[in-house]
Design an enzyme around this catalytic site. Structure first.
Site, PDB file in Angstrom:
ATOM      1  N   LYS A   1       0.809  -1.208   0.000  1.00 27.39           N
ATOM      2  CA  LYS A   1       0.000   0.000   0.000  1.00 27.39           C
ATOM      3  C   LYS A   1       0.851   1.271   0.000  1.00 27.39           C
ATOM      4  O   LYS A   1       0.345   2.346  -0.298  1.00 27.39           O
ATOM      5  CB  LYS A   1      -0.961  -0.005   1.188  1.00 27.39           C
ATOM      6  CG  LYS A   1      -2.056  -1.065   1.051  1.00 27.39           C
ATOM      7  CD  LYS A   1      -3.108  -0.945   2.138  1.00 27.39           C
ATOM      8  CE  LYS A   1      -4.234  -1.936   1.936  1.00 27.39           C
ATOM      9  NZ  LYS A   1      -3.826  -3.335   2.264  1.00 27.39           N
TER      10      LYS A   1
HETATM   11  C1  LIG Z   1      -4.568  -4.421   1.690  1.00 28.64           C
HETATM   12  C2  LIG Z   1      -3.861  -5.712   1.701  1.00 28.64           C
HETATM   13  C3  LIG Z   1      -4.250  -6.794   0.870  1.00 28.64           C
HETATM   14  C4  LIG Z   1      -5.478  -6.733   0.003  1.00 28.64           C
HETATM   15  O1  LIG Z   1      -5.301  -5.877  -1.105  1.00 28.64           O
HETATM   16  P1  LIG Z   1      -6.580  -5.387  -1.934  1.00 28.64           P
HETATM   17  O2  LIG Z   1      -6.051  -4.408  -2.919  1.00 28.64           O
HETATM   18  O3  LIG Z   1      -7.514  -4.765  -0.944  1.00 28.64           O
HETATM   19  O4  LIG Z   1      -7.180  -6.592  -2.576  1.00 28.64           O
HETATM   20  C5  LIG Z   1      -3.482  -7.936   0.878  1.00 28.64           C
HETATM   21  N1  LIG Z   1      -2.403  -8.057   1.675  1.00 28.64           N
HETATM   22  C6  LIG Z   1      -1.999  -7.051   2.483  1.00 28.64           C
HETATM   23  C7  LIG Z   1      -0.825  -7.266   3.358  1.00 28.64           C
HETATM   24  C8  LIG Z   1      -2.703  -5.849   2.527  1.00 28.64           C
HETATM   25  O5  LIG Z   1      -2.298  -4.872   3.346  1.00 28.64           O
END
Ligand SMILES: *Cc1c(COP(=O)(O)O)cnc(C)c1O
Length: 444
Positions: free
Chosen positions: A107
């Site tokens: 993210k």
């Molecule tokens: C947010 C997150 C996900 C999921 O990603 P999406 O884009 O919401 O499908 C998977 N793994 C981790 C570690 C995350 O922080």
């Protein structure tokens, strides 16, 4: 470029409007009007290009009409101040490690990009004050974000020190791990953490109510930084191209299968955009934990959102994935077309733990619980001749207690995380009552 809403009931928006609003006025998700194919020369030369060079070409296809080249280049290069290596795990399976950013999760890419883009718009607006546009008011922009852990840290760190923006992170008291908490409560500067007496849903409700409160919106400029924002999800396409480039360097790009551990499906959606831009990916797999609404959709053609259940891959505990609307839109609501390109998998906590322990003891590679879903899906579903890459979405140390319990060994904490843990926690106590939250915002 203009952005339309997946609900088709809102006017077209400019990039700036789409970024500042987040959600379209008809509650739909913004989609770019065009997804440009990148030329053959780009793919021919991609293996010789750096992550930043590749990302700039991709960014230019989406944002080049709206942002001067030098500014966009600066935003991209500054966002990607870290690597995203493809690491061989075993057999035909590789890990795209997306945890080398400041908060050790994928993210970081979207959050850093969005912060810089918003920072650019604010700077620009304050220079061109008299330009007539309904989202343009001058002054500080306040980002409100509710988090159950990972989002808060990525957004807070992404926006840290960006001029003209103040971030309020709302998190449920006692419900996020100590490691997660320190990543957004120790920063200071333009980041304020609010420790809410309640659960995650309370935090989310407070944020939503704030966006709908006329008096509050007249008092201050509010925006969200959640994962549906085009400025957060589109930049995630960058690392799909870079993964392809790295596989091509090794002559392994032929039949590429990409597996994405998925919750809200922003990450997978960005991969689908990359595919639409011509990136030669044979097929995708969406790996779910027990929250398998998408998996069920693939099986039955029916989408039945339901309340999420808690799992050890908790960043994927989503019962109504918001980006599903984008996937439907991208494929004209055709279940058959979606199934042709995307496969699904779903795993219980026991299976996730088993995969994590087994892979560690067999290969020495330490997965986090989310990446473990991705690895397992490839190990079960890869066909002969295919090469698989799963997205390792976070560093295992972010889930230290869970991971240590599974492998029965200590997990080393990266220096970046240790630095957060040495900081001093500062947060503002908050009740779950909107009146209190509003009074606080009106007073700052
Ligand atoms: C947010 C997150 C996900 C999921 O990603 P999406 O884009 O919401 O499908 C998977 N793994 C981790 C570690 C995350 O922080």
């Amino acid at each position: 470029m203009h952005y339309y809403s997946t609900n088709q009931q809102a006017p077209l928006a400019s990039l700036e409007e789409a970024v500042v609003r987040g959600l379209a006025t008809d509650k739909g998700l913004y989609m770019p009007e065009q997804i440009k194919k990148l030329p053959k020369e780009f793919y021919d030369g991609i293996a010789e290009m750096s992550f930043q060079e590749i990302a700039y070409r991709v960014a230019d296809a989406f944002f080049g009409e709206d942002i001067p080249a030098e500014e966009l280049k600066h935003i991209v290069y500054d966002t990607l101040a870290f690597d995203a290596p493809v690491v061989h795990v075993d057999g035909n399976i590789h890990s795209l490690e997306l945890y080398h950013g400041p908060t050790l999760a994928f993210k970081d890419v979207g959050a850093r990009f969005m912060a810089r883009l918003l920072g650019y718009f604010i700077k620009n607006d304050n220079v061109n004050e008299n330009e007539d546009c309904n989202v343009r008011q001058t002054g500080e922009v306040n980002v409100l974000v509710a988090t159950s852990g990972d989002t808060g840290s990525a957004v807070a760190n992404g926006f840290l020190g960006v001029e003209g923006i103040h971030v309020y992170v709302l998190y449920p008291k006692g419900k996020v791990s100590a490691i997660q908490e320190c990543q957004f409560t120790t920063l200071g500067q333009n980041i304020t953490a609010l420790e809410v007496e309640g659960v995650f849903d309370d935090c989310q409700r407070l944020v939503k109510s704030a966006f709908m409160d006329a008096e509050l919106n007249a008092h201050m400029r509010l925006t969200s930084a959640n994962s549906i924002n085009v400025a957060r999800f589109l930049p995630q396409a960058f690392y799909y191209f870079y993964a392809y480039a790295q596989m091509k360097r090794q002559g392994k790009e032929g039949e590429l299968v990409i597996c994405v551990p998925s919750g809200n499906f922003g990450n997978l959606c960005a991969g689908l955009f990359a595919h639409r831009m011509g990136l030669p990916i044979k097929r995708f797999i969406a790996a779910n934990n027990r929250n398998d609404i998408f998996y069920q959709y693939l099986q039955t053609g029916e989408y039945n959102p339901r309340a999420s259940v808690q799992t050890i891959a908790n960043a994927m505990d989503v019962g109504d994935p918001s980006n599903f609307a984008r996937i439907l839109d991208l494929y004209g609501h055709s279940h058959a077309d979606i199934c042709r390109l995307i496969g699904g998998a779903t795993y219980t906590d026991e299976q996730i733990a088993e995969t994590l322990a087994d892979t560690y003891h067999r290969t020495g590679y330490l997965l986090d619980p989310h990446g473990a879903c991705g690895y397992r899906a490839l190990s079960e579903m890869l066909q002969p001749g295919e090469q698989g890459v799963f997205l390792e979405t976070a560093h295992p140390a972010k889930f230290r207690d869970t991971v240590e319990g599974i492998i029965k060994a200590e997990v080393a904490i990266p220096e970046k995380l240790q630095a957060f843990m040495r900081g001093t926690k500062q947060s503002v106590p908050m009740t779950a009552q909107f009146e209190d939250f509003k009074a606080y915002l009106m007073s700052v």
